[in-house]
Write a protein that holds these residues in place. Structure first.
Motif, PDB file in Angstrom:
ATOM      1  N   ALA A 269      29.402  72.272  25.392  1.00 18.55           N
ATOM      2  CA  ALA A 269      29.023  72.136  26.798  1.00 18.55           C
ATOM      3  C   ALA A 269      28.785  70.675  27.158  1.00 18.55           C
ATOM      4  O   ALA A 269      29.197  70.195  28.234  1.00 18.55           O
ATOM      5  CB  ALA A 269      27.769  72.962  27.071  1.00 18.55           C
ATOM      6  N   ALA A 270      28.117  69.938  26.241  1.00 15.10           N
ATOM      7  CA  ALA A 270      27.860  68.524  26.488  1.00 15.10           C
ATOM      8  C   ALA A 270      29.160  67.726  26.524  1.00 15.10           C
ATOM      9  O   ALA A 270      29.323  66.818  27.359  1.00 15.10           O
ATOM     10  CB  ALA A 270      26.928  67.975  25.409  1.00 15.10           C
TER      11      ALA A 270
ATOM     12  N   ALA B 276      31.308  69.893  12.125  1.00 13.58           N
ATOM     13  CA  ALA B 276      31.080  71.293  12.474  1.00 13.58           C
ATOM     14  C   ALA B 276      30.036  71.425  13.579  1.00 13.58           C
ATOM     15  O   ALA B 276      30.060  72.387  14.352  1.00 13.58           O
ATOM     16  CB  ALA B 276      30.633  72.067  11.241  1.00 13.58           C
ATOM     17  N   GLN B 277      29.123  70.472  13.656  1.00 17.53           N
ATOM     18  CA  GLN B 277      28.113  70.520  14.713  1.00 17.53           C
ATOM     19  C   GLN B 277      28.729  70.409  16.101  1.00 17.53           C
ATOM     20  O   GLN B 277      28.170  70.881  17.086  1.00 17.53           O
ATOM     21  CB  GLN B 277      27.087  69.408  14.507  1.00 17.53           C
TER      22      GLN B 277
ATOM     23  N   PRO C  77      34.362  55.927  27.894  1.00 18.78           N
ATOM     24  CA  PRO C  77      34.396  56.774  26.688  1.00 18.78           C
ATOM     25  C   PRO C  77      33.339  56.372  25.662  1.00 18.78           C
ATOM     26  O   PRO C  77      32.713  57.231  25.036  1.00 18.78           O
ATOM     27  CB  PRO C  77      35.810  56.561  26.148  1.00 18.78           C
ATOM     28  N   ALA C  78      33.119  55.066  25.455  1.00 16.05           N
ATOM     29  CA  ALA C  78      32.161  54.605  24.446  1.00 16.05           C
ATOM     30  C   ALA C  78      30.741  55.012  24.816  1.00 16.05           C
ATOM     31  O   ALA C  78      29.975  55.508  23.967  1.00 16.05           O
ATOM     32  CB  ALA C  78      32.255  53.090  24.283  1.00 16.05           C
ATOM     33  N   ILE C  79      30.361  54.832  26.102  1.00 18.44           N
ATOM     34  CA  ILE C  79      29.009  55.199  26.540  1.00 18.44           C
ATOM     35  C   ILE C  79      28.815  56.712  26.462  1.00 18.44           C
ATOM     36  O   ILE C  79      27.753  57.194  26.018  1.00 18.44           O
ATOM     37  CB  ILE C  79      28.762  54.690  27.980  1.00 18.44           C
ATOM     38  N   ALA C  80      29.835  57.468  26.874  1.00 13.61           N
ATOM     39  CA  ALA C  80      29.737  58.928  26.840  1.00 13.61           C
ATOM     40  C   ALA C  80      29.603  59.438  25.403  1.00 13.61           C
ATOM     41  O   ALA C  80      28.823  60.350  25.123  1.00 13.61           O
ATOM     42  CB  ALA C  80      30.952  59.553  27.515  1.00 13.61           C
ATOM     43  N   ALA C  81      30.375  58.835  24.492  1.00 17.19           N
ATOM     44  CA  ALA C  81      30.306  59.244  23.087  1.00 17.19           C
ATOM     45  C   ALA C  81      28.921  58.981  22.517  1.00 17.19           C
ATOM     46  O   ALA C  81      28.361  59.805  21.776  1.00 17.19           O
ATOM     47  CB  ALA C  81      31.365  58.514  22.272  1.00 17.19           C
ATOM     48  N   GLN C  82      28.356  57.824  22.843  1.00 17.86           N
ATOM     49  CA  GLN C  82      27.016  57.494  22.361  1.00 17.86           C
ATOM     50  C   GLN C  82      25.979  58.481  22.897  1.00 17.86           C
ATOM     51  O   GLN C  82      25.080  58.928  22.172  1.00 17.86           O
ATOM     52  CB  GLN C  82      26.652  56.067  22.794  1.00 17.86           C
ATOM     53  N   ALA C  83      26.118  58.871  24.170  1.00 19.54           N
ATOM     54  CA  ALA C  83      25.199  59.837  24.770  1.00 19.54           C
ATOM     55  C   ALA C  83      25.304  61.192  24.080  1.00 19.54           C
ATOM     56  O   ALA C  83      24.283  61.862  23.823  1.00 19.54           O
ATOM     57  CB  ALA C  83      25.489  59.975  26.259  1.00 19.54           C
ATOM     58  N   LEU C  84      26.537  61.598  23.748  1.00 15.77           N
ATOM     59  CA  LEU C  84      26.734  62.881  23.072  1.00 15.77           C
ATOM     60  C   LEU C  84      26.089  62.869  21.693  1.00 15.77           C
ATOM     61  O   LEU C  84      25.403  63.832  21.306  1.00 15.77           O
ATOM     62  CB  LEU C  84      28.232  63.179  22.950  1.00 15.77           C
TER      63      LEU C  84
ATOM     64  N   ALA D 148      19.167  64.623  18.715  1.00 12.37           N
ATOM     65  CA  ALA D 148      17.885  65.136  19.220  1.00 12.37           C
ATOM     66  C   ALA D 148      17.753  66.636  18.963  1.00 12.37           C
ATOM     67  O   ALA D 148      16.693  67.132  18.555  1.00 12.37           O
ATOM     68  CB  ALA D 148      17.755  64.851  20.708  1.00 12.37           C
ATOM     69  N   GLN D 149      18.882  67.383  19.171  1.00 11.53           N
ATOM     70  CA  GLN D 149      18.850  68.829  18.934  1.00 11.53           C
ATOM     71  C   GLN D 149      18.659  69.149  17.461  1.00 11.53           C
ATOM     72  O   GLN D 149      17.936  70.066  17.085  1.00 11.53           O
ATOM     73  CB  GLN D 149      20.140  69.451  19.451  1.00 11.53           C
ATOM     74  N   THR D 150      19.301  68.336  16.595  1.00 13.20           N
ATOM     75  CA  THR D 150      19.136  68.538  15.146  1.00 13.20           C
ATOM     76  C   THR D 150      17.703  68.281  14.734  1.00 13.20           C
ATOM     77  O   THR D 150      17.126  68.996  13.908  1.00 13.20           O
ATOM     78  CB  THR D 150      20.076  67.603  14.377  1.00 13.20           C
ATOM     79  N   GLY D 151      17.079  67.262  15.329  1.00 17.42           N
ATOM     80  CA  GLY D 151      15.693  66.958  15.012  1.00 17.42           C
ATOM     81  C   GLY D 151      14.748  68.063  15.436  1.00 17.42           C
ATOM     82  O   GLY D 151      13.784  68.390  14.712  1.00 17.42           O
ATOM     83  N   LYS D 152      15.016  68.681  16.584  1.00 15.23           N
ATOM     84  CA  LYS D 152      14.169  69.785  17.047  1.00 15.23           C
ATOM     85  C   LYS D 152      14.277  70.983  16.100  1.00 15.23           C
ATOM     86  O   LYS D 152      13.283  71.643  15.788  1.00 15.23           O
ATOM     87  CB  LYS D 152      14.587  70.206  18.452  1.00 15.23           C
ATOM     88  N   ARG D 153      15.540  71.277  15.658  1.00 16.41           N
ATOM     89  CA  ARG D 153      15.724  72.418  14.748  1.00 16.41           C
ATOM     90  C   ARG D 153      15.045  72.163  13.409  1.00 16.41           C
ATOM     91  O   ARG D 153      14.547  73.057  12.749  1.00 16.41           O
ATOM     92  CB  ARG D 153      17.214  72.700  14.538  1.00 16.41           C
ATOM     93  N   GLY D 154      15.066  70.865  12.963  1.00 19.08           N
ATOM     94  CA  GLY D 154      14.445  70.522  11.686  1.00 19.08           C
ATOM     95  C   GLY D 154      12.940  70.677  11.764  1.00 19.08           C
ATOM     96  O   GLY D 154      12.299  70.990  10.784  1.00 19.08           O
TER      97      GLY D 154
END
Length: 333
Positions: free
Chosen positions: A298-299, A289-290, A314-321, A327-333
């Motif tokens: 957007a990412a 859901a995230q 694809p593998a590098i892009a997926a890891q970056a996503l 990181a965004q989840t950590g900021k919200r937490g």
């Protein structure tokens, strides 16, 4: 929505309250999900967990007569004084997302039985042929005092095995056919089936049903022995929903298997394993859901364009996503 009032209605066996509660747990709205979780938790406190119904998963190839069987089988159970709930999952359109939900029409007699409750639900995008919230709907039916809950799935396929994660017994319904039918049924389904019922064992099809039953009995003997089975299980049997024959014998075998599993500790162990499985599913669905959040979309668009242009793999892009989402989840937490 008054959760306390809904809870009281369910405990009293109020059909309208049960229908409203199932609608609530099937909703994908965040506020409804919170209310549904509160309701299910409250019902556990009311002793809903102690009211353990026999959960029977039922699957079968299209045209095998699942609705006819359920109506005859459910009617037999209500005649014995049992309360029966039927959770019938209809396939959703991949294009429109809609479902026909015609099970009540096909089970006209049972739908008017005061000791029966039929709830058709759309499968949505769930590959298992079972709505994501079907397990919560089963818990609501148990809290409402139903003795048997039948969970009818869309059809036979490898993904249909998810019904085994919410049922105490898994019944596979098949029609009389030649040897090709045995090839058409997935091995995964065969391995989780507790009882195979060959339907339409009447009239001109009776001899074909007998041969089909013998074929499946032989196939089941070749499967690896499961710890949760007593001697003689899984087994194949013949029934006729049209003539109401074989139903009582099938029910006796279901009860015997359920009683044996209770007595030997498999019942509680299986329900505990199922609870753990659905915990994992909730975590996985929450993570997915995230990806629907605006930042994640957007990412994905940005990184997807980079992959399409060959600027990254694809593998590098997926890891970056995934790192961005973390990181965004950590900021919200």
């Amino acid at each position: 929505m008054d959760i306390a009032q809904l809870e009281r209605g369910i405990v009293k066996g109020d059909r309208r309250a049960l229908s409203r509660a199932i609608t609530l747990v099937e909703s994908s709205r965040a506020d409804h999900r919170q209310l549904a979780a509160e309701l299910v938790e409250a019902l556990k406190g009311e002793g809903g967990v102690a009211r353990e119904a026999l959960r029977i998963g039922l699957s079968g190839t299209p045209g095998v007569g699942k609705s006819t069987f359920i109506e005859a089988f459910g009617g037999m159970l209500t005649a014995e004084g049992l309360r029966v709930a039927v959770l019938a999952v209809d396939p959703s359109s991949a294009r429109s997302g809609g479902s026909i939900l015609g099970d009540k029409t096909r089970m006209d007699r049972l739908s008017r039985d005061p000791n029966a409750f039929i709830r058709p639900s759309p499968s949505g995008a769930h590959l298992g042929g079972v709505g994501r919230r079907s397990r919560e709907a089963v818990a609501l039916c148990e809290a409402a005092g139903f003795d048997v809950v039948l969970i009818e799935t869309v059809g036979v396929g490898q993904s249909e095995t998810v019904v085994a994660e919410m049922a105490d017994l898994f019944v596979l319904l098949l029609a009389p056919a030649g040897g090709d039918e045995l090839q058409g049924v997935k091995r995964g389904i065969m391995e989780i089936a507790d009882i195979i019922l060959v339907n339409k064992a009447d009239g001109d099809l009776k001899s074909a049903a007998s041969r089909t039953c013998a074929d499946y009995s032989g196939a089941l003997r070749l499967l690896r022995k499961r710890a949760q089975d007593p001697e003689g299980f899984p087994k194949a049997m013949m029934v006729s929903a049209l003539e109401d024959t074989g139903m009582q014998a099938a029910w006796q075998e279901m009860r015997a298997l359920a009683d044996w599993r209770r007595a030997h500790g498999h019942w509680d162990a299986r329900r505990a394993a199922q609870a753990r499985y659905w915990f994992g599913e909730e975590v996985r669905q929450g993570l997915l859901a995230q990806l629907a959040a605006p930042e994640a979309r957007a990412a994905m668009e940005e990184l997807g364009a980079a992959v399409a242009e060959g600027r990254t793999t694809p593998a590098i892009a997926a890891q970056a996503l995934l790192e961005r989402i973390g990181a965004q989840t950590g900021k919200r937490g």
